[in-house]
Design an enzyme around this catalytic site. Structure first.
Site, PDB file in Angstrom:
ATOM      1  N   ASP A  13       0.718  -1.407  -0.095  1.00 43.00           N
ATOM      2  CA  ASP A  13       0.246   0.387  -0.207  1.00 43.00           C
ATOM      3  C   ASP A  13       0.623   1.117   0.057  1.00 43.00           C
ATOM      4  OD1 ASP A  13      -2.379  -1.818   0.417  1.00 43.00           O
ATOM      5  OD2 ASP A  13      -1.435  -2.112   2.257  1.00 43.00           O
ATOM      6  N   LYS A  16       2.491   2.037  -5.181  1.00 40.93           N
ATOM      7  CA  LYS A  16       2.717   1.302  -6.539  1.00 40.93           C
ATOM      8  C   LYS A  16       1.950   1.503  -7.614  1.00 40.93           C
ATOM      9  CE  LYS A  16       2.957  -2.315  -4.750  1.00 40.93           C
ATOM     10  NZ  LYS A  16       2.533  -2.519  -3.021  1.00 40.93           N
ATOM     11  N   GLY A  40      -4.588  -3.605  -4.437  1.00 43.89           N
ATOM     12  CA  GLY A  40      -5.587  -3.301  -5.011  1.00 43.89           C
ATOM     13  C   GLY A  40      -4.712  -1.651  -4.702  1.00 43.89           C
ATOM     14  N   HIS A  41      -4.760  -1.761  -6.204  1.00 41.74           N
ATOM     15  CA  HIS A  41      -3.983  -0.972  -6.419  1.00 41.74           C
ATOM     16  C   HIS A  41      -4.659   0.071  -6.831  1.00 41.74           C
ATOM     17  CE1 HIS A  41      -0.265  -1.950  -6.941  1.00 41.74           C
ATOM     18  NE2 HIS A  41      -0.102  -2.079  -8.347  1.00 41.74           N
ATOM     19  N   GLN A 223       1.684  -6.138  -3.010  1.00 41.21           N
ATOM     20  CA  GLN A 223       2.151  -6.264  -1.889  1.00 41.21           C
ATOM     21  C   GLN A 223       3.208  -5.490  -1.670  1.00 41.21           C
ATOM     22  OE1 GLN A 223       1.311  -9.483  -2.769  1.00 41.21           O
ATOM     23  NE2 GLN A 223      -1.014  -9.008  -3.188  1.00 41.21           N
TER      24      GLN A 223
HETATM   25  P1  GDP Z   1      -0.157   0.007  -3.980  1.00 40.15           P
HETATM   26  O1  GDP Z   1      -1.194  -1.055  -3.863  1.00 40.15           O
HETATM   27  O2  GDP Z   1       0.878   0.308  -2.664  1.00 40.15           O
HETATM   28  O3  GDP Z   1      -1.240   0.528  -5.359  1.00 40.15           O
HETATM   29  O4  GDP Z   1      -1.283   1.192  -2.555  1.00 40.15           O
HETATM   30  P2  GDP Z   1      -2.696   1.784  -2.442  1.00 40.15           P
HETATM   31  O5  GDP Z   1      -3.379   2.159  -3.541  1.00 40.15           O
HETATM   32  O6  GDP Z   1      -3.456   0.307  -2.227  1.00 40.15           O
HETATM   33  O7  GDP Z   1      -2.597   2.809  -1.682  1.00 40.15           O
HETATM   34  C1  GDP Z   1      -1.875   3.756  -1.978  1.00 40.15           C
HETATM   35  C2  GDP Z   1      -3.518   5.468  -1.950  1.00 40.15           C
HETATM   36  O8  GDP Z   1      -2.574   6.246  -1.385  1.00 40.15           O
HETATM   37  C3  GDP Z   1      -4.259   5.078  -2.950  1.00 40.15           C
HETATM   38  O9  GDP Z   1      -5.806   5.589  -2.910  1.00 40.15           O
HETATM   39  C4  GDP Z   1      -3.646   6.598  -3.941  1.00 40.15           C
HETATM   40  O10 GDP Z   1      -4.205   7.510  -4.931  1.00 40.15           O
HETATM   41  C5  GDP Z   1      -3.096   7.635  -2.882  1.00 40.15           C
HETATM   42  N1  GDP Z   1      -1.688   8.108  -3.169  1.00 40.15           N
HETATM   43  C6  GDP Z   1      -0.870   7.915  -3.590  1.00 40.15           C
HETATM   44  N2  GDP Z   1       0.533   8.741  -3.452  1.00 40.15           N
HETATM   45  C7  GDP Z   1      -0.525   9.293  -2.990  1.00 40.15           C
HETATM   46  C8  GDP Z   1       0.516  10.978  -1.953  1.00 40.15           C
HETATM   47  O11 GDP Z   1       1.049  11.089  -2.049  1.00 40.15           O
HETATM   48  N3  GDP Z   1      -0.556  11.401  -1.432  1.00 40.15           N
HETATM   49  C9  GDP Z   1      -1.942  11.356  -1.158  1.00 40.15           C
HETATM   50  N4  GDP Z   1      -2.186  12.010  -0.190  1.00 40.15           N
HETATM   51  N5  GDP Z   1      -2.226   9.788  -2.066  1.00 40.15           N
HETATM   52  C10 GDP Z   1      -2.008   9.077  -2.408  1.00 40.15           C
END
Ligand code: GDP
Length: 424
Positions: A13, A16, A40-41, A223
């Site tokens: 999370d 990515k 869950g991107h 992950q």
């Molecule tokens: P992933 O699985 O690594 O892609 O991560 P997730 O998608 O679960 O979580 C990332 C969350 O943070 C998503 O809702 C993104 O839109 C949000 N996000 C990503 N970068 C940023 C940031 O720099 N600031 C904020 N506030 N939200 C972000």
């Protein structure tokens, strides 16, 4: 830039999906290399807020070929549903390719995961219950069914009958559940086969040909490093290898093709599910990180545990993945804290540990040694460049870079693509 790997450096999370989105313009292929529909991107693009569980986030770009590689486990029904959702939003899914070698999640995997987690009681792992762990277990036991088996009904039936006999014994005799009907499974999966056929390809060969033709390939992990089956906080890990090295094994590509390994690192830390987490903050600060950062799982809706940046963890991830750079996300979430803590080392049994402890018991006992950094009040979301950030925020980024020993290339201050600030 022939091939680049995007890998989470904490417990997942990290954001990515956003990094893939940021780099997609320069790419020809985006390849998902491990996990299943437990990822869950979240991607914000073209006015859509998209939650992708299985399809690579590169699908949003018409110029890109999105690949689900051999090392992913696929629930074909879920994949088709996700493709339908994307198509419903007007997104072209015709450039999705699925490896015929990828293993499938079968109905008995879901059923067994449910009952075994229940059986573990307070020792439950807190899995997403999508059947992913059991599917990987069957792959290792060499009784898995692969995507290619969908296209030979006789083979599919034979393999299913062998495996279902044993699964039904376990379900009925040990867990007192009803057996699963082979015929229902065959009917469902043969239906999926018809629809999936156009997308199934020799993906390793196609990626290889792309690379030979000078095209760029982005490998996207799900992950995070600390959830790696071999290197993470076992047994509270995922059932595959998010570390960068696995991208190659999964896609069938040699190590010499890769020249960038981009670690995605959140400016604080979150973790879903059970397991040790030294910098967890269960007080008001952790609560606030969770609220401001909207730390709820994309796949499960579960509240994430939150805590302060842990340099020991990210140094470990830098080593395991051979990071060439870091993309630091969610710095904006830290606005408004009068002071911000960063863990520089662990204290356990009267000793200081700067490296990730090689024994789990030590990690369970580890107390974080914190350094306190000055906070800032200003919201960061509107900053147009790194230089626009308040001095304390820039200092925080510099300090994290020193603590981890890897260059921070981009700082992210919001979910949108534009909210990505290259660090000069
Ligand atoms: P992933 O699985 O690594 O892609 O991560 P997730 O998608 O679960 O979580 C990332 C969350 O943070 C998503 O809702 C993104 O839109 C949000 N996000 C990503 N970068 C940023 C940031 O720099 N600031 C904020 N506030 N939200 C972000």
């Amino acid at each position: 830039m022939p091939a680049a790997i995007v890998v989470g450096t904490q417990w997942g999370d990290e954001g990515k999906g956003k990094v893939t989105d940021y780099l997609a313009d320069q790419m020809h292929f985006v390849v998902r290399y491990q996990g299943g529909n437990n990822a869950g991107h979240t991607v914000v693009a073209e006015g859509h807020l998209l939650k992708l569980h299985l399809v690579p986030s590169g699908i949003l770009y018409p110029h890109l070929t999105s690949v689900i590689a051999d090392g992913v486990v696929i629930d074909p029904g879920v994949l088709l549903e996700e493709m339908d959702t994307l198509a419903g939003l007007g997104i072209d899914v015709s450039r999705l390719l699925v490896s015929g070698n990828a293993h499938m999640i079968m109905p008995y995997h879901l059923e067994l995961e449910k009952v075994t987690e229940r059986h573990l009681g307070k020792h439950a792992l807190g899995t997403t219950k999508r059947g992913i762990g059991p599917a990987y277990a069957d792959k290792a036991a060499r009784i898995g069914l692969r995507i290619q088996d969908l296209f030979d009904e006789k083979i599919f039936r034979e393999k299913l009958d062998v495996v279902l006999k044993e699964k039904n014994l376990v379900l009925t005799k040990i867990y007192n559940r009803l057996p699963l009907e082979s015929e229902c499974i065959v009917e469902d999966y043969m239906g999926h086969a018809q629809r999936l056929r156009p997308y199934v390809a020799d993906t390793s060969k196609l990626i290889h040909e792309g690379l030979r033709a000078g095209q760029n390939v982005l490998f996207e992990g799900a992950q995070g490093t600390l959830l790696d089956l071999d290197h993470g906080t076992y047994p509270f890990v995922t059932s595959s290898n998010p570390v960068a090295g696995f991208a190659l094994a999964s896609a069938g590509i040699g190590p010499k093709e890769v020249d960038r390994v981009i670690g995605v690192t959140k400016a604080y830390v979150t973790r879903v599910g059970a397991g040790p987490f030294p910098t967890e903050d269960t007080g008001p600060d952790g609560e606030r990180l969770g609220e401001v950062g909207r730390e709820f799982g994309v796949t499960t809706g579960r509240k994430r545990r939150c805590g302060w940046f842990d340099a020991v963890v990210v140094r470990y991830a830098a080593r395991l993945n051979g990071l060439t750079e870091i993309f630091l996300t969610k710095l904006d979430v830290l606005s408004g804290f009068p002071a911000i803590k960063a863990c520089t080392a662990y204290l356990a049994d009267g000793e200081t540990y700067e490296d990730f402890p090689p024994h789990q018991s030590l990690f369970h006992r580890a107390e974080p040694a914190y350094e306190e950094l000055e906070g800032w009040d200003e919201p960061l979301g509107e900053a147009g460049s790194f230089g626009d950030l308040p001095p304390a925020a820039r200092k925080y980024v510099d300090r994290l870079q020193d603590l981890v020993g890897v260059r921070i290339g981009v700082v992210s201050v919001g979910p949108a693509r534009e909210q990505s600030l290259p660090v000069p």
